[in-house]
Design a protein around this motif. Structure first.
Motif, PDB file in Angstrom:
ATOM      1  N   ALA A  34     -17.290 -25.860  30.681  1.00 29.80           N
ATOM      2  CA  ALA A  34     -17.932 -25.180  29.543  1.00 29.80           C
ATOM      3  C   ALA A  34     -19.208 -24.471  29.998  1.00 29.80           C
ATOM      4  N   GLU A  35     -19.969 -25.132  30.888  1.00 27.25           N
ATOM      5  CA  GLU A  35     -21.203 -24.537  31.389  1.00 27.25           C
ATOM      6  C   GLU A  35     -20.903 -23.312  32.255  1.00 27.25           C
ATOM      7  N   GLU A  36     -19.862 -23.430  33.079  1.00 28.06           N
ATOM      8  CA  GLU A  36     -19.473 -22.300  33.939  1.00 28.06           C
ATOM      9  C   GLU A  36     -19.019 -21.119  33.086  1.00 28.06           C
ATOM     10  N   GLU A  37     -18.289 -21.439  32.005  1.00 29.47           N
ATOM     11  CA  GLU A  37     -17.821 -20.378  31.106  1.00 29.47           C
ATOM     12  C   GLU A  37     -19.001 -19.703  30.411  1.00 29.47           C
ATOM     13  N   ARG A  38     -19.990 -20.512  29.986  1.00 24.21           N
ATOM     14  CA  ARG A  38     -21.177 -19.965  29.327  1.00 24.21           C
ATOM     15  C   ARG A  38     -21.936 -19.058  30.288  1.00 24.21           C
ATOM     16  N   ILE A  39     -22.093 -19.503  31.539  1.00 31.02           N
ATOM     17  CA  ILE A  39     -22.816 -18.707  32.533  1.00 31.02           C
ATOM     18  C   ILE A  39     -22.074 -17.409  32.822  1.00 31.02           C
ATOM     19  N   ALA A  40     -20.728 -17.507  32.884  1.00 33.62           N
ATOM     20  CA  ALA A  40     -19.921 -16.309  33.157  1.00 33.62           C
ATOM     21  C   ALA A  40     -20.087 -15.282  32.037  1.00 33.62           C
ATOM     22  N   ILE A  41     -20.114 -15.804  30.790  1.00 35.99           N
ATOM     23  CA  ILE A  41     -20.283 -14.900  29.636  1.00 35.99           C
ATOM     24  C   ILE A  41     -21.658 -14.231  29.686  1.00 35.99           C
ATOM     25  N   GLU A  42     -22.690 -15.014  30.018  1.00 35.25           N
ATOM     26  CA  GLU A  42     -24.050 -14.467  30.114  1.00 35.25           C
ATOM     27  C   GLU A  42     -24.128 -13.401  31.197  1.00 35.25           C
ATOM     28  N   LYS A  43     -23.491 -13.708  32.337  1.00 36.79           N
ATOM     29  CA  LYS A  43     -23.503 -12.740  33.441  1.00 36.79           C
ATOM     30  C   LYS A  43     -22.811 -11.450  33.035  1.00 36.79           C
ATOM     31  N   LYS A  44     -21.698 -11.647  32.313  1.00 33.31           N
ATOM     32  CA  LYS A  44     -20.937 -10.473  31.876  1.00 33.31           C
ATOM     33  C   LYS A  44     -21.756  -9.620  30.923  1.00 33.31           C
ATOM     34  N   GLU A  45     -22.467 -10.355  29.996  1.00 30.77           N
ATOM     35  CA  GLU A  45     -23.269  -9.637  29.006  1.00 30.77           C
ATOM     36  C   GLU A  45     -24.467  -8.949  29.649  1.00 30.77           C
ATOM     37  N   ASN A  46     -24.968  -9.531  30.728  1.00 31.16           N
ATOM     38  CA  ASN A  46     -26.164  -8.976  31.379  1.00 31.16           C
ATOM     39  C   ASN A  46     -25.839  -8.037  32.534  1.00 31.16           C
ATOM     40  N   SER A  47     -24.538  -7.744  32.763  1.00 31.78           N
ATOM     41  CA  SER A  47     -24.170  -6.844  33.871  1.00 31.78           C
ATOM     42  C   SER A  47     -24.602  -5.411  33.547  1.00 31.78           C
ATOM     43  N   VAL A  48     -24.762  -4.568  34.573  1.00 30.18           N
ATOM     44  CA  VAL A  48     -25.201  -3.177  34.417  1.00 30.18           C
ATOM     45  C   VAL A  48     -24.224  -2.401  33.534  1.00 30.18           C
ATOM     46  N   LEU A  49     -22.904  -2.622  33.755  1.00 24.29           N
ATOM     47  CA  LEU A  49     -21.892  -1.906  32.994  1.00 24.29           C
ATOM     48  C   LEU A  49     -21.999  -2.254  31.509  1.00 24.29           C
TER      49      LEU A  49
END
Length: 483
Positions: free
Chosen positions: A449-464
């Motif tokens: 769950a934590e890895e999924e949350r971090i992945a979502i945050e990374k996705k949301e904060n990506s340049v694209l």
């Protein structure tokens, strides 16, 4: 028929002893029956080495008791002792990230971690809690105290796994359920030592036939336990080395042996008779007895940890068959330089009996009576009937496994001298394994769950993503402006 009684069995090196007793309302115990079997061909140094013969002895003991009681024995209390039992200290530490108030759950975690320790070829029979260190302060009960670091100090009592398995196997094959297994030295100590002796500090020395057991107490806590593989039979064998049968040597020992004889009292002309034709010099006999006793005493005293040698205000307490030798106190005083020495001829509890073996007050029954006092579960089964048409194979009571269907929490048994039966131990290990798997699965889900949350945050904060959000917002503002 006796409807309620408790049965205890002690597996000694010379005899297996079974005793049945009833506890009375006034706190005393009445002995209802006793049975003994010679165990020299199946038990050595206090442990089983011939399973088949031990099974036969145990079966005979129970049958003798049932005949006297006219009642089936449903289950029994058993003492664990003998060679290779030893204690070893262990420390378990729990570091806390922030100051936390100690809870019983945290204490139980330390106990669990300690009991899960593994020792090559050794089984943990029990663990006596010494004390807890809360930050820099030692406490017997740390619950409710805030700290950053909790440390548990334990005394683990170990036994060879092979001995443990053999003992359990004997009762399984005999078809006799075990109500409870107890560490015999702890049951003995609880029955012959006073509270003052345990609190002030004392050494209990059980002088047996094949072994000598040493238990050290201080501030009401067991501090050390060891079994030395030498005892009274070694004296007999030493005497037998003067070219005589061991039975003659035993008679000579019981008749003439003294733990200490002043040199001025030795008659150099005196001869001791072995039989009608043979004699031995009294001085030679005395030298053999005192030489071997010196070895036993010095080995027993060597077991006392240095940190407690000068704290044993309660002195030395001697018990067991070997404590009957004349001048045994004098011998211990000479070699240990301890002024306070007491012989425990009988248990401290009130025992009612007209059986000579019980009331001999010679220390030989102290352990089995101590085990009997530990019992609190009715061991009586069905009444024995003379009806020839009844099925003799009818089940009389639950098996050992059924008696201990639900594993008890470690906090419920730790430090009380209770030894888990093999069936109970396997169930407890299975329960521990199940809990560990559940905890690992829970931790895995949290990690995912934590890895999924971090992945979502990374996705949301990506340049694209940032660019797309900007363009979307910019497009929306243009459209709004045109309107």
């Amino acid at each position: 028929m006796a409807k309620e009684f408790i049965v205890a069995i002690e597996l000694g090196s010379s005899k297996i002893t079974g005793v049945a007793g009833r506890k009375n309302l006034d706190g005393s115990t009445s002995i209802l029956a006793i049975a003994q079997e010679d165990s020299t061909s199946c038990i050595r140094k206090g442990v089983v080495y011939n399973i088949d013969k031990t099974v036969l002895c145990i079966t005979n003991i129970v049958k003798k008791l049932e005949t006297t009681l006219k009642t089936k024995v449903a289950h029994v209390y058993v003492g664990v002792g003998g060679r290779s039992i030893r204690s070893i200290k262990n420390v378990i530490v729990k570091e806390l990230p922030v100051e936390t108030t100690v809870t019983q759950e945290m204490v139980n975690e330390l106990m669990d971690a300690n009991r899960n320790m593994s020792y090559p070829e050794q089984e943990i029979l029990d663990a006596a809690t010494q004390e807890y260190k809360v930050d820099n302060q030692y406490q017997l009960d740390p619950v409710g105290i805030p700290c950053h670091r909790l440390e548990g100090n334990f005394l683990n009592i170990l036994w060879r796994k092979a001995f443990y398995k053999n003992l359990n196997k004997c009762f399984d094959e005999a078809g006799i359920a075990i109500a409870e297994m107890y560490l015999a030295p702890l049951a003995l100590a609880d029955s012959v030592l006073t509270e003052n002796e345990k609190r002030a500090g004392c050494v209990l020395v059980d002088l047996g036939a094949d072994t000598t057991t040493v238990s050290v107490y201080y501030k009401n806590i067991l501090r050390h336990l060891a079994v030395i593989p030498i005892g009274g039979d070694n004296l007999t064998k030493d005497i037998a080395s003067l070219q005589m049968e061991e039975k003659d040597a035993e008679i000579l020992k019981l008749k003439h042996a003294r733990a200490f004889t002043d040199n001025s009292d030795i008659d150099n002309t005196l001869m001791l008779s072995i039989d009608q034709d043979r004699q031995i010099e009294s001085r030679r006999f005395i030298e053999i007895i005192e030489g071997r006793l010196e070895e036993i005493i010095e080995n027993a005293w060597f077991q006392v940890p240095n940190e407690y040698v000068d704290k044993l205000i309660g002195g030395i307490v001697l018990t067991g068959g070997g404590s009957n030798m004349p001048e045994i106190e004098h011998a211990f005083r000479n070699h240990t330089h301890m002024g306070k020495i007491r012989i425990a001829k009988f248990v401290t509890q009130t025992i009612n009996s007209n059986i000579p073996e019980i009331m001999a007050h010679d220390g030989k029954m102290n352990t089995v009576l101590g085990l009997l006092e530990k019992g609190d579960m009715n061991c009586a089964g069905d009444e024995i009937s003379n009806d020839l048409f009844l099925n003799p194979e009818t089940k009389q009571g639950p098996t050992t496994e059924e008696l201990h269907r639900d594993p008890r929490p470690i906090s419920e048994t730790t430090g009380r001298g209770i030894v888990q039966t093999e069936a109970e131990k396997l169930k407890a290990e299975e329960e521990t394994r199940r809990k560990r798997e559940e905890e690992e699965e829970e931790a895995r889900k949290k990690t995912e769950a934590e890895e999924e949350r971090i992945a979502i945050e990374k996705k949301e904060n990506s340049v694209l993503n940032k660019t797309l959000r900007f363009l979307k917002k910019f497009g929306s503002s243009i459209i709004s402006g045109e309107e």
